[in-house]
Design a protein around this motif. Sequence first.
Motif, PDB file in Angstrom:
ATOM      1  N   LYS A 104       0.975  -0.934  -0.056  1.00 48.78           N
ATOM      2  CA  LYS A 104       0.320  -0.157   0.065  1.00 48.78           C
ATOM      3  C   LYS A 104       0.359   1.118  -0.147  1.00 48.78           C
ATOM      4  O   LYS A 104       1.894   1.323   0.322  1.00 48.78           O
ATOM      5  CB  LYS A 104      -1.128  -0.529   1.529  1.00 48.78           C
ATOM      6  CG  LYS A 104      -1.809  -0.816   1.092  1.00 48.78           C
ATOM      7  CD  LYS A 104      -3.225  -0.803   2.167  1.00 48.78           C
ATOM      8  CE  LYS A 104      -4.005  -1.590   2.202  1.00 48.78           C
ATOM      9  NZ  LYS A 104      -5.250  -1.447   3.547  1.00 48.78           N
ATOM     10  N   ALA A 145      -4.097   7.143   9.387  1.00 48.40           N
ATOM     11  CA  ALA A 145      -5.382   8.026   9.415  1.00 48.40           C
ATOM     12  C   ALA A 145      -5.969   7.601   7.565  1.00 48.40           C
ATOM     13  O   ALA A 145      -5.123   7.971   7.166  1.00 48.40           O
ATOM     14  CB  ALA A 145      -6.019   9.609   9.765  1.00 48.40           C
ATOM     15  N   PRO A 146      -6.957   6.738   7.330  1.00 41.74           N
ATOM     16  CA  PRO A 146      -8.108   7.464   8.228  1.00 41.74           C
ATOM     17  C   PRO A 146      -8.290   6.083   9.289  1.00 41.74           C
ATOM     18  O   PRO A 146      -9.759   5.958  10.142  1.00 41.74           O
ATOM     19  CB  PRO A 146      -9.566   7.666   7.952  1.00 41.74           C
ATOM     20  CG  PRO A 146      -8.833   7.230   6.401  1.00 41.74           C
ATOM     21  CD  PRO A 146      -7.349   7.657   6.027  1.00 41.74           C
ATOM     22  N   LEU A 147      -7.684   4.806   8.843  1.00 43.00           N
ATOM     23  CA  LEU A 147      -7.950   3.410   9.071  1.00 43.00           C
ATOM     24  C   LEU A 147      -7.357   3.789  10.949  1.00 43.00           C
ATOM     25  O   LEU A 147      -7.824   2.946  11.677  1.00 43.00           O
ATOM     26  CB  LEU A 147      -7.162   2.500   8.547  1.00 43.00           C
ATOM     27  CG  LEU A 147      -7.623   1.883   7.445  1.00 43.00           C
ATOM     28  CD1 LEU A 147      -6.867   1.383   6.475  1.00 43.00           C
ATOM     29  CD2 LEU A 147      -9.026   2.002   7.350  1.00 43.00           C
ATOM     30  N   GLY A 148      -6.113   3.982  11.232  1.00 43.22           N
ATOM     31  CA  GLY A 148      -5.141   3.739  11.978  1.00 43.22           C
ATOM     32  C   GLY A 148      -4.703   4.870  13.368  1.00 43.22           C
ATOM     33  O   GLY A 148      -5.595   5.742  12.433  1.00 43.22           O
ATOM     34  N   ARG A 166       0.939   6.082  -0.027  1.00 41.68           N
ATOM     35  CA  ARG A 166       0.558   7.349   0.336  1.00 41.68           C
ATOM     36  C   ARG A 166       1.419   8.365  -0.106  1.00 41.68           C
ATOM     37  O   ARG A 166       2.412   8.681  -0.152  1.00 41.68           O
ATOM     38  CB  ARG A 166       0.195   7.718   1.802  1.00 41.68           C
ATOM     39  CG  ARG A 166       0.240   8.954   2.614  1.00 41.68           C
ATOM     40  CD  ARG A 166      -1.708   8.911   2.284  1.00 41.68           C
ATOM     41  NE  ARG A 166      -2.833   7.859   2.265  1.00 41.68           N
ATOM     42  CZ  ARG A 166      -2.992   8.029   4.066  1.00 41.68           C
ATOM     43  NH1 ARG A 166      -2.933   9.131   4.815  1.00 41.68           N
ATOM     44  NH2 ARG A 166      -4.101   7.135   4.415  1.00 41.68           N
ATOM     45  N   ASP A 208       0.090  -4.267   6.456  1.00 40.10           N
ATOM     46  CA  ASP A 208      -0.048  -4.636   7.755  1.00 40.10           C
ATOM     47  C   ASP A 208       0.720  -3.006   8.497  1.00 40.10           C
ATOM     48  O   ASP A 208       0.251  -2.745   9.895  1.00 40.10           O
ATOM     49  CB  ASP A 208       1.013  -5.512   8.518  1.00 40.10           C
ATOM     50  CG  ASP A 208       1.914  -5.627   8.656  1.00 40.10           C
ATOM     51  OD1 ASP A 208       2.506  -5.807   7.859  1.00 40.10           O
ATOM     52  OD2 ASP A 208       2.562  -5.159   9.475  1.00 40.10           O
ATOM     53  N   ASP A 231      -1.430   0.442   7.791  1.00 42.74           N
ATOM     54  CA  ASP A 231      -2.674   0.963   7.511  1.00 42.74           C
ATOM     55  C   ASP A 231      -2.959   0.929   9.132  1.00 42.74           C
ATOM     56  O   ASP A 231      -4.217   1.392   9.767  1.00 42.74           O
ATOM     57  CB  ASP A 231      -3.285  -0.631   7.879  1.00 42.74           C
ATOM     58  CG  ASP A 231      -3.813  -0.922   6.527  1.00 42.74           C
ATOM     59  OD1 ASP A 231      -4.768  -2.643   5.887  1.00 42.74           O
ATOM     60  OD2 ASP A 231      -4.212  -0.630   5.407  1.00 42.74           O
ATOM     61  N   HIS A 232      -1.663   1.317  10.054  1.00 43.73           N
ATOM     62  CA  HIS A 232      -1.848   2.897  11.299  1.00 43.73           C
ATOM     63  C   HIS A 232      -2.455   3.783  10.712  1.00 43.73           C
ATOM     64  O   HIS A 232      -2.087   4.730  11.390  1.00 43.73           O
ATOM     65  CB  HIS A 232      -0.557   2.643  11.711  1.00 43.73           C
ATOM     66  CG  HIS A 232      -0.270   0.546  12.418  1.00 43.73           C
ATOM     67  ND1 HIS A 232       0.060  -0.264  11.557  1.00 43.73           N
ATOM     68  CD2 HIS A 232      -0.284   0.387  13.845  1.00 43.73           C
ATOM     69  CE1 HIS A 232      -0.050  -1.280  12.704  1.00 43.73           C
ATOM     70  NE2 HIS A 232      -0.113  -0.844  13.521  1.00 43.73           N
TER      71      HIS A 232
END
Length: 428
Positions: free
Chosen positions: A111, A290-293, A113, A284, A287-288
């Motif tokens: 993933k 934001a907005p997930l984590g 960003r 993993d 996914d920490h």
Amino acid sequence: MNSRIKSDRLFAEALRFIPGGVNSPVRAFRAVGGQPFFVQRAQGARVWDVDGNQYVDYVCTWGPAIHGHAAPNIIRAVQQAAVHGTSFGIPNPLEVTMARLICELVPSVQKVRMCNSGTEACMSAIRLARGATGRDKIVKFDGCYHGHADGLLVKAGSGALTFGHPDSAGVPADFARHTLVLPFNDAAAVQQAIEANPGQVAAVILEPVPGNAGLYLPRPGYLESLRQLTAAHGTLLIFDEVMTGFRLAPGGAQERFGIQPDLTCFGKIIGGGLPVGAFGGRADLMDHLAPLGPVYQAGTLSGNPLAMAAGLAALEELRATDAYATLEARGAALEAGLREAARSAGIPVQFNRCGSMFCGYFTDRPVHHLGDALSSDRERFKRFFHGLLAEGIYLAPSQFEAGFISTAHTSDDIEKTVQAAAKVLRTL
Ligand code: KE4
């Protein structure tokens, strides 16, 4: 070589309104003396200054211009995107295309960003590493530059195990004390540091091929040692590939050297010359964010449609052409020519190269880390820089920067460069 009277006038005016007359310090020629020229336009491997002088450009805007300047596909992509709007602050399809392409090209990235600079990418990756591990300390290496976030503007402590001190005014000592600065190419120093701080080191961040102290390469086995060391201690390995990403191989330095870091920082090429940064890695970990984590990170212009369009055009052209073969051929020809020119002039030069990134140091000793680089003859470099500039060849205006070759550099450009270097070296 005409006069540079218009550039000089512009610089005098720039000094009135811009600190040091520049929007980024290295551009000011402070490391080589003299004054910068102002670019009127750029095309392919060349830039023209406002006085009409043209230069074969080996800065390539510090890496992004891997296809040369004003590459037709990139210009077209930006033009076509711009007519539909320049920024939305709302998800747009190009962001998804870019994210998928980066994940395809760089297997360690599950993933990613987008952000707007290499600084943001590295700053955010470190915050993510700290948030994901619950640890505060980071290890970086002298000579490696990861942008200007406070915790990274840190110089080595007095001893190899003492934490860093600020390397810039305005950085509180408190912000530097979690950063340990070690010599590059010394795996034992990293092992010692991690073992001396058990369970406290969130990440080790490095440029896999440092290009911010000139250019030097990882010794055989060094990157593998860092990978093993960090994995064994629950410390994350972050590759800062802002410069090397998509340049040294389709999958960057990590593909070239066969290492899978936990997180990777990107920039430059993926924006096709427009403002861009990105960081990615294991899902993993990502996914920490934001907005997930709980790890906050944001940006008004992140995933900007123009930067995405330009970056996608640049990446697609790398995939669609034999760009890497061309870059390697030009790099090898430049290396062979400059080595021969230095040898016949009787000037000791250490020429380091990795693909289309290079640096020549005026020293007779190999350059494997910053200490070696600092032993080079910078006065000689200054004379070499200005001699080449007078011959219409533009190198980075500092001994401690890398040179970049684009697919637009022709064999004739390389030959012109080698001939000019041979002429200047004889005067040094
Ligand atoms: P930016 O914030 O400048 O986009 O990226 C920072 C950065 C991070 N990591 C690496 C490996 C980098 O090389 C850079 C920026 N590179 C410098 C060239 N030495 C940019 C030139 C400048 O500062 O003007």
